[in-house]
Design a protein around this motif. Structure first.
Motif, PDB file in Angstrom:
ATOM      1  N   LEU A 245       0.820  -1.208   0.000  1.00 25.85           N
ATOM      2  CA  LEU A 245       0.000   0.000   0.000  1.00 25.85           C
ATOM      3  C   LEU A 245       0.857   1.262   0.000  1.00 25.85           C
ATOM      4  CD1 LEU A 245      -2.798  -1.045   2.540  1.00 25.85           C
ATOM      5  CD2 LEU A 245      -2.978  -0.887   0.053  1.00 25.85           C
ATOM      6  N   ILE A 246       1.926   1.251   0.790  1.00 28.44           N
ATOM      7  CA  ILE A 246       2.850   2.388   0.801  1.00 28.44           C
ATOM      8  C   ILE A 246       3.481   2.563  -0.578  1.00 28.44           C
ATOM      9  CG2 ILE A 246       5.050   3.246   1.723  1.00 28.44           C
ATOM     10  CD1 ILE A 246       4.270   1.825   4.375  1.00 28.44           C
ATOM     11  N   GLY A 247       3.912   1.448  -1.170  1.00 32.05           N
ATOM     12  CA  GLY A 247       4.517   1.510  -2.491  1.00 32.05           C
ATOM     13  C   GLY A 247       3.567   2.025  -3.550  1.00 32.05           C
ATOM     14  N   SER A 248       2.324   1.541  -3.527  1.00 31.57           N
ATOM     15  CA  SER A 248       1.334   2.003  -4.503  1.00 31.57           C
ATOM     16  C   SER A 248       1.090   3.500  -4.364  1.00 31.57           C
ATOM     17  CB  SER A 248       0.012   1.246  -4.311  1.00 31.57           C
ATOM     18  OG  SER A 248       0.151  -0.107  -4.674  1.00 31.57           O
ATOM     19  N   SER A 249       1.008   3.976  -3.131  1.00 26.48           N
ATOM     20  CA  SER A 249       0.789   5.407  -2.906  1.00 26.48           C
ATOM     21  C   SER A 249       1.945   6.226  -3.451  1.00 26.48           C
ATOM     22  CB  SER A 249       0.602   5.674  -1.407  1.00 26.48           C
ATOM     23  OG  SER A 249      -0.504   4.969  -0.892  1.00 26.48           O
ATOM     24  N   GLY A 250       3.161   5.795  -3.141  1.00 27.45           N
ATOM     25  CA  GLY A 250       4.337   6.513  -3.631  1.00 27.45           C
ATOM     26  C   GLY A 250       4.434   6.497  -5.144  1.00 27.45           C
ATOM     27  N   MET A 251       4.140   5.352  -5.744  1.00 29.35           N
ATOM     28  CA  MET A 251       4.196   5.264  -7.204  1.00 29.35           C
ATOM     29  C   MET A 251       3.131   6.138  -7.849  1.00 29.35           C
ATOM     30  SD  MET A 251       5.142   1.268  -8.033  1.00 29.35           S
ATOM     31  CE  MET A 251       3.633   0.622  -7.308  1.00 29.35           C
ATOM     32  N   ALA A 252       1.943   6.162  -7.274  1.00 27.12           N
ATOM     33  CA  ALA A 252       0.864   6.969  -7.842  1.00 27.12           C
ATOM     34  C   ALA A 252       1.236   8.449  -7.843  1.00 27.12           C
ATOM     35  CB  ALA A 252      -0.430   6.747  -7.061  1.00 27.12           C
ATOM     36  N   VAL A 253       1.798   8.922  -6.737  1.00 25.49           N
ATOM     37  CA  VAL A 253       2.159  10.339  -6.641  1.00 25.49           C
ATOM     38  C   VAL A 253       3.278  10.688  -7.615  1.00 25.49           C
ATOM     39  CG1 VAL A 253       3.166  12.089  -5.123  1.00 25.49           C
ATOM     40  CG2 VAL A 253       1.381  10.568  -4.257  1.00 25.49           C
ATOM     41  N   THR A 254       4.321   9.877  -7.655  1.00 23.36           N
ATOM     42  CA  THR A 254       5.473  10.191  -8.517  1.00 23.36           C
ATOM     43  C   THR A 254       5.117  10.048  -9.996  1.00 23.36           C
ATOM     44  OG1 THR A 254       6.252   7.909  -8.169  1.00 23.36           O
ATOM     45  CG2 THR A 254       7.226   9.637  -6.799  1.00 23.36           C
ATOM     46  N   LEU A 255       4.338   9.039 -10.338  1.00 27.04           N
ATOM     47  CA  LEU A 255       3.931   8.874 -11.738  1.00 27.04           C
ATOM     48  C   LEU A 255       2.992   9.991 -12.171  1.00 27.04           C
ATOM     49  CD1 LEU A 255       3.395   5.012 -11.790  1.00 27.04           C
ATOM     50  CD2 LEU A 255       5.106   6.270 -13.121  1.00 27.04           C
ATOM     51  N   ALA A 256       2.100  10.406 -11.286  1.00 21.76           N
ATOM     52  CA  ALA A 256       1.210  11.521 -11.612  1.00 21.76           C
ATOM     53  C   ALA A 256       2.011  12.803 -11.817  1.00 21.76           C
ATOM     54  CB  ALA A 256       0.175  11.711 -10.506  1.00 21.76           C
ATOM     55  N   THR A 257       3.048  12.989 -11.003  1.00 23.21           N
ATOM     56  CA  THR A 257       3.926  14.155 -11.167  1.00 23.21           C
ATOM     57  C   THR A 257       4.584  14.139 -12.539  1.00 23.21           C
ATOM     58  OG1 THR A 257       4.380  14.250  -8.791  1.00 23.21           O
ATOM     59  CG2 THR A 257       5.944  15.353 -10.257  1.00 23.21           C
ATOM     60  N   MET A 258       5.101  12.973 -12.931  1.00 22.40           N
ATOM     61  CA  MET A 258       5.733  12.853 -14.243  1.00 22.40           C
ATOM     62  C   MET A 258       4.720  13.063 -15.362  1.00 22.40           C
ATOM     63  SD  MET A 258       8.257   9.629 -13.476  1.00 22.40           S
ATOM     64  CE  MET A 258       9.007   9.651 -15.107  1.00 22.40           C
TER      65      MET A 258
ATOM     66  N   LEU B 184       0.476  11.063 -21.513  1.00 21.61           N
ATOM     67  CA  LEU B 184      -0.534  10.008 -21.570  1.00 21.61           C
ATOM     68  C   LEU B 184       0.015   8.705 -21.008  1.00 21.61           C
ATOM     69  CD1 LEU B 184      -3.291   8.945 -22.524  1.00 21.61           C
ATOM     70  CD2 LEU B 184      -2.245   8.518 -24.769  1.00 21.61           C
ATOM     71  N   ALA B 185       1.249   8.355 -21.392  1.00 22.40           N
ATOM     72  CA  ALA B 185       1.848   7.109 -20.924  1.00 22.40           C
ATOM     73  C   ALA B 185       1.952   7.083 -19.405  1.00 22.40           C
ATOM     74  CB  ALA B 185       3.230   6.931 -21.555  1.00 22.40           C
ATOM     75  N   TYR B 186       2.514   8.149 -18.838  1.00 20.79           N
ATOM     76  CA  TYR B 186       2.696   8.162 -17.383  1.00 20.79           C
ATOM     77  C   TYR B 186       1.372   8.362 -16.657  1.00 20.79           C
ATOM     78  CZ  TYR B 186       7.694   7.791 -17.809  1.00 20.79           C
ATOM     79  OH  TYR B 186       8.945   7.312 -18.077  1.00 20.79           O
ATOM     80  N   GLY B 187       0.415   8.968 -17.313  1.00 16.82           N
ATOM     81  CA  GLY B 187      -0.923   9.047 -16.734  1.00 16.82           C
ATOM     82  C   GLY B 187      -1.538   7.660 -16.596  1.00 16.82           C
ATOM     83  N   PHE B 188      -1.337   6.825 -17.614  1.00 14.38           N
ATOM     84  CA  PHE B 188      -1.838   5.447 -17.547  1.00 14.38           C
ATOM     85  C   PHE B 188      -1.144   4.665 -16.441  1.00 14.38           C
ATOM     86  CE2 PHE B 188      -1.219   0.980 -18.813  1.00 14.38           C
ATOM     87  CZ  PHE B 188      -2.537   0.551 -18.779  1.00 14.38           C
ATOM     88  N   TYR B 189       0.178   4.816 -16.338  1.00 16.86           N
ATOM     89  CA  TYR B 189       0.900   4.100 -15.289  1.00 16.86           C
ATOM     90  C   TYR B 189       0.464   4.582 -13.905  1.00 16.86           C
ATOM     91  CZ  TYR B 189       3.951   3.203 -19.324  1.00 16.86           C
ATOM     92  OH  TYR B 189       4.440   2.861 -20.555  1.00 16.86           O
ATOM     93  N   ALA B 190       0.211   5.884 -13.776  1.00 18.45           N
ATOM     94  CA  ALA B 190      -0.273   6.422 -12.498  1.00 18.45           C
ATOM     95  C   ALA B 190      -1.636   5.829 -12.146  1.00 18.45           C
ATOM     96  CB  ALA B 190      -0.348   7.947 -12.554  1.00 18.45           C
ATOM     97  N   LEU B 191      -2.512   5.718 -13.150  1.00 21.53           N
ATOM     98  CA  LEU B 191      -3.817   5.113 -12.929  1.00 21.53           C
ATOM     99  C   LEU B 191      -3.673   3.664 -12.460  1.00 21.53           C
ATOM    100  CD1 LEU B 191      -6.918   5.058 -13.114  1.00 21.53           C
ATOM    101  CD2 LEU B 191      -6.661   4.483 -15.551  1.00 21.53           C
ATOM    102  N   CYS B 192      -2.758   2.929 -13.076  1.00 21.55           N
ATOM    103  CA  CYS B 192      -2.523   1.539 -12.673  1.00 21.55           C
ATOM    104  C   CYS B 192      -1.989   1.469 -11.245  1.00 21.55           C
ATOM    105  CB  CYS B 192      -1.550   0.864 -13.640  1.00 21.55           C
ATOM    106  SG  CYS B 192      -2.260   0.529 -15.269  1.00 21.55           S
ATOM    107  N   ALA B 193      -1.166   2.442 -10.846  1.00 17.76           N
ATOM    108  CA  ALA B 193      -0.669   2.476  -9.470  1.00 17.76           C
ATOM    109  C   ALA B 193      -1.812   2.682  -8.489  1.00 17.76           C
ATOM    110  CB  ALA B 193       0.380   3.575  -9.314  1.00 17.76           C
ATOM    111  N   VAL B 194      -2.743   3.573  -8.829  1.00 22.66           N
ATOM    112  CA  VAL B 194      -3.918   3.792  -7.980  1.00 22.66           C
ATOM    113  C   VAL B 194      -4.767   2.522  -7.910  1.00 22.66           C
ATOM    114  CG1 VAL B 194      -6.079   5.068  -7.736  1.00 22.66           C
ATOM    115  CG2 VAL B 194      -3.986   6.273  -8.405  1.00 22.66           C
ATOM    116  N   LEU B 195      -4.973   1.884  -9.061  1.00 18.13           N
ATOM    117  CA  LEU B 195      -5.765   0.651  -9.089  1.00 18.13           C
ATOM    118  C   LEU B 195      -5.068  -0.466  -8.309  1.00 18.13           C
ATOM    119  CD1 LEU B 195      -7.000   0.626 -12.806  1.00 18.13           C
ATOM    120  CD2 LEU B 195      -8.308   1.215 -10.751  1.00 18.13           C
ATOM    121  N   SER B 196      -3.734  -0.479  -8.338  1.00 14.73           N
ATOM    122  CA  SER B 196      -3.006  -1.491  -7.573  1.00 14.73           C
ATOM    123  C   SER B 196      -3.235  -1.312  -6.079  1.00 14.73           C
ATOM    124  CB  SER B 196      -1.505  -1.430  -7.892  1.00 14.73           C
ATOM    125  OG  SER B 196      -0.880  -0.297  -7.292  1.00 14.73           O
TER     126      SER B 196
END
Length: 207
Positions: A73-86, A174-186
């Motif tokens: 859960l910590i990892g998913s949160s961190g990935m979502a924030v950093t990917l959304a930033t990118m 768009l690419a990093y937006g998709f990855y950020a979405l997947c991080a949130v879904l994870s």
């Protein structure tokens, strides 16, 4: 019992759909596309790889202390924030005449920092913890088949992300937006599905 197989498959797919291997496979190309020189890009690629290895040690130190699920859960949160930033940075990047993005000034540095923090978030959680879970979660009578399915799903997801990225090089927002979405879904997946399995096949796990 077969619900646990789908949980394992979901963990494997999400591990790849957050785009971690894009950072590793296309790191040089990515950083050159946003204005860094070839030598700088090579250095940043090495730094990113070292960070990934070192942050795995964090997972080793914490996995039995705070549990598998909290780390994910910590990892998913961190990935979502950093990917959304990118995603935001690349979506607002200047476009060169050849169609490649350019990140002048502080935006390039922010993108570089966000990418490496993404690797930190992944390396301390989804990178090693998923493999630990896959080794622990399946009953012995289906372990071999379930692990085979999870590994196949992981390689298929890795292939999809890898072959799709070249088409998205000029649409990095768009690419990093998709990855950020997947991080949130994870995050949602771990919160819901791992909780469902608690008390059945994960009763002896610290989750």
């Amino acid at each position: 019992i077969y619900g646990i197989v789908w949980v394992g498959l979901g963990l494997s797919i999400f591990q790849q759909f957050v785009g971690i291997n894009v950072i590793f496979y296309y790191s040089n190309v990515l950083w050159q596309a946003v204005g860094f020189s070839a030598d700088e890009s090579a250095v940043y690629t090495v730094i990113t790889s070292v960070i990934n290895v070192l942050t795995t040690l964090i997972a080793i130190a914490l996995i039995d202390k705070i549990g598998r699920k909290p780390l994910l859960l910590i990892g998913s949160s961190g990935m979502a924030v950093t990917l959304a930033t990118m995603a935001v940075i690349f979506a607002n990047a200047t476009v060169n005449p050849d169609g490649t993005p350019s990140l002048p000034g502080a935006s390039g540095v922010i993108a570089l920092v966000a990418a490496n923090l993404f690797v930190v978030a992944f390396g301390m959680s989804w990178g090693p913890v998923v493999w630990v879970l896959l080794g622990e979660m399946f009953p012995n009578r289906i372990r071999a088949a379930a692990l085979g399915l999870a590994a196949a799903g992981q390689w298929a997801a890795n292939w999809l992300i890898t072959v799709s990225f070249p088409e998205l090089r000029n649409h990095l927002g768009l690419a990093y937006g998709f990855y950020a979405l997947c991080a949130v879904l994870s995050l949602v997946f771990v919160w819901a599905k791992v909780q469902e399995t608690k008390g059945r096949h994960l009763e002896d796990m610290n989750v």
